[in-house]
Design an enzyme around this catalytic site. Structure first.
Site, PDB file in Angstrom:
ATOM      1  N   ALA A  65      43.305  21.735  12.850  1.00 25.26           N
ATOM      2  CA  ALA A  65      42.860  23.064  12.426  1.00 25.26           C
ATOM      3  C   ALA A  65      41.927  23.565  13.529  1.00 25.26           C
ATOM      4  O   ALA A  65      40.717  23.342  13.498  1.00 25.26           O
ATOM      5  CB  ALA A  65      42.140  22.965  11.089  1.00 25.26           C
ATOM      6  N   SER A  68      32.928  25.568  12.448  1.00 24.06           N
ATOM      7  CA  SER A  68      34.010  24.595  12.298  1.00 24.06           C
ATOM      8  C   SER A  68      34.772  24.872  11.000  1.00 24.06           C
ATOM      9  O   SER A  68      34.671  25.974  10.454  1.00 24.06           O
ATOM     10  CB  SER A  68      33.434  23.174  12.310  1.00 24.06           C
ATOM     11  OG  SER A  68      34.469  22.230  12.422  1.00 24.06           O
ATOM     12  N   ASN A  69      35.529  23.911  10.516  1.00 25.56           N
ATOM     13  CA  ASN A  69      36.245  24.077   9.246  1.00 25.56           C
ATOM     14  C   ASN A  69      36.313  22.731   8.525  1.00 25.56           C
ATOM     15  O   ASN A  69      35.742  21.750   8.982  1.00 25.56           O
ATOM     16  CB  ASN A  69      37.637  24.663   9.495  1.00 25.56           C
ATOM     17  CG  ASN A  69      38.450  23.781  10.415  1.00 25.56           C
ATOM     18  OD1 ASN A  69      38.740  22.632  10.100  1.00 25.56           O
ATOM     19  ND2 ASN A  69      38.795  24.307  11.586  1.00 25.56           N
ATOM     20  N   TYR A  70      37.025  22.702   7.400  1.00 24.76           N
ATOM     21  CA  TYR A  70      36.977  21.534   6.507  1.00 24.76           C
ATOM     22  C   TYR A  70      37.964  20.423   6.867  1.00 24.76           C
ATOM     23  O   TYR A  70      38.085  19.458   6.129  1.00 24.76           O
ATOM     24  CB  TYR A  70      37.258  21.971   5.074  1.00 24.76           C
ATOM     25  CG  TYR A  70      36.225  22.894   4.506  1.00 24.76           C
ATOM     26  CD1 TYR A  70      34.945  22.427   4.221  1.00 24.76           C
ATOM     27  CD2 TYR A  70      36.516  24.231   4.244  1.00 24.76           C
ATOM     28  CE1 TYR A  70      33.987  23.274   3.681  1.00 24.76           C
ATOM     29  CE2 TYR A  70      35.570  25.082   3.711  1.00 24.76           C
ATOM     30  CZ  TYR A  70      34.297  24.600   3.439  1.00 24.76           C
ATOM     31  OH  TYR A  70      33.357  25.428   2.915  1.00 24.76           O
ATOM     32  N   SER A  71      38.689  20.537   7.957  1.00 28.54           N
ATOM     33  CA  SER A  71      39.688  19.501   8.253  1.00 28.54           C
ATOM     34  C   SER A  71      39.031  18.140   8.478  1.00 28.54           C
ATOM     35  O   SER A  71      38.012  18.025   9.160  1.00 28.54           O
ATOM     36  CB  SER A  71      40.498  19.884   9.498  1.00 28.54           C
ATOM     37  OG  SER A  71      41.322  18.805   9.878  1.00 28.54           O
TER      38      SER A  71
END
Ligand code: PMT
Length: 407
Positions: free
Chosen positions: A282, A214-217
């Site tokens: 994102a 995943s990512n930091y959004s």
């Protein structure tokens, strides 16, 4: 500046908190803007500010009890509620917010609130821990769901002033919210009734039943946009990856998804009906080709190999589907060569507008309560560059630009 408050009838409700001294300033600003203001105080508000000050400023006797003690004159909360074009409760303590949320009509202020047909604006003010308590959070959620507008300082502003959540919004900003409200009544936003699709948050691409990529959004930017557009009358649907933020505007519909593929399917199904789509999510560019059905084990000599394959590019897919009259807005999150990359994405994805945010700018991008954006619009050689602002303020700037297209 136009005086949108001129001649408006406003009930100013004041409750018992330290911030009550600011209500005198708010009252003065309202009177200066041409409004007729009737002050209603809870009994404990009088411990913090005197009715004499408020009646001198408003030019009307302050109402606090159901009866005037010596004459027995009855104050009709029903008449007052119907007289009002707007009701503002500032400061609103946890106690009054709780009573409003639950219909506990044991004083003149709450009975007037229950009788009012006008829009109600609530500016909470209390200690940080009280504000964070689940009962206050739930009561505020309920007030929002009843159509009341909660006015709080933008979180970015709080962070930069190092002042805690719970502080009452400044009188000038409360007045601005009221002016905006009455301005919208005279000239409704061209976004009224427009159908808007917003993508939000990160996506999660499963590796096995317990792990994902995943990512930091956090979804903060996308939900701020959704709230702003909904507050201008748009009919907003958010297709959202897993986030812990919520929409403040009760009309915003949220469709929860997890993976990029799920987000793509939800967007494809809804885009045909949309007038505007804002791609703020994102989305993971890659997903795992064959996620394991069982938890990958640590045992064995070699670490597992995870094969990645491309996720659908949702913005590009909608860009291909786009019909005349539809507006497609993208974001570009960059770390280098920012403007060129953003313009390239606008072209490749057939976007009408792209919002660039760079991780090189402090306070911009993921997770922060602030953002710093530059907006490129198709056919417009000059980009619009904005300073660092709260995400809600950035959302308002973007909504202003989108409005121009429909104005
Ligand atoms: O959620 P926050 O913590 O508030 O952070 C906000 C944000 C940084 C996530 C937001 O402001 C932002 O920049 N969103 C876009 C992030 C991104 O993925 O940018 P990109 O440059 O990789 O993608 C370009 C555009 O294509 C974006 O509109 C993106 O939504 C879209 N895209 C990308 C990949 C993909 N598979 N499908 C897409 O639709």
């Amino acid at each position: 500046m136009e005086k949108y408050l001129a001649g408006k009838h406003i009930v100013l409700g004041i409750t018992g908190g330290i911030a009550a001294y600011k209500s005198a300033m708010l009252l003065r600003l309202m009177i200066k803007a041409g409004a007729e203001v009737q002050v209603v105080m809870t009994p404990s508000a009088k411990e913090f500010i005197t009715p004499v000050t408020l009646s001198a400023l408003s030019g009307k006797p302050v109402v606090s009890e159901f009866f005037t003690a010596n004459s027995g004159e009855w104050h009709s909360h029903v008449d007052l509620g119907l007289w009002a074009d707007a009701m503002v409760i500032a400061p609103a303590t946890a106690c009054t917010i709780g009573k409003m949320a639950n219909g506990v009509a044991d004083n003149m202020l709450v009975t007037t609130y229950l009788s009012s047909k006008a829009r109600v604006f609530v500016a909470p003010a209390m200690d940080l821990d009280m504000m964070a308590h689940p009962s206050t959070v739930e009561n505020l959620r309920r007030l929002r769901s009843y159509g009341n507008i909660i006015i709080e300082p933008a979180e970015g502003e709080l962070a930069s002033h190092l002042i805690g959540k719970g502080r009452m919004e400044e009188p000038e900003n409360i007045l601005k919210v009221l002016e905006d409200y009455f301005r919208r009544q005279v000239s409704p936003s061209p976004l009224t009734g427009k159908k808007v699709l917003v993508t939000a948050g990160p996506t999660r691409e499963k590796i096995d039943p317990v792990r994902y990529i995943s990512n930091y959004s956090t979804g903060k930017m996308a939900y701020a946009i959704s709230d702003e557009l909904a507050s201008r009358g748009a009919d907003v649907t958010v297709v959202s990856g897993p986030v812990s933020v919520n929409a403040s505007e009760p009309s915003v519909e949220v469709i929860g998804v997890e993976s990029g593929r799920e987000m793509a399917a939800a967007c494809e199904a809804r885009f045909r009906d949309a007038d505007i789509a804002v791609m703020c999510a994102a989305v993971a560019d890659y997903t795992v080709e064959n996620p394991s059905e069982v938890k990958l084990k640590r045992e064995g000599n070699l670490p597992p190999e995870i094969k990645l394959v491309k996720n659908p590019d949702i913005a590009r897919m909608l860009g291909e589907m786009k019909a005349p009259g539809q507006m497609l807005v993208g974001f570009a999150l960059e770390t280098d060569n920012e403007a060129d990359n953003a313009l390239d994405k606008m072209e490749r994805k057939n976007l009408d507008m792209i919002v660039l945010n760079s991780l090189r700018d402090k306070g911009a991008g993921f997770a922060t309560d602030t953002n710093k954006v530059t907006v490129f619009t198709r056919g417009n050689a000059v980009a619009e560059e904005f300073p660092l602002k709260s995400k809600r303020e950035v959302a308002a700037d973007l909504a202003d630009i989108i409005e121009r297209r429909f104005g």
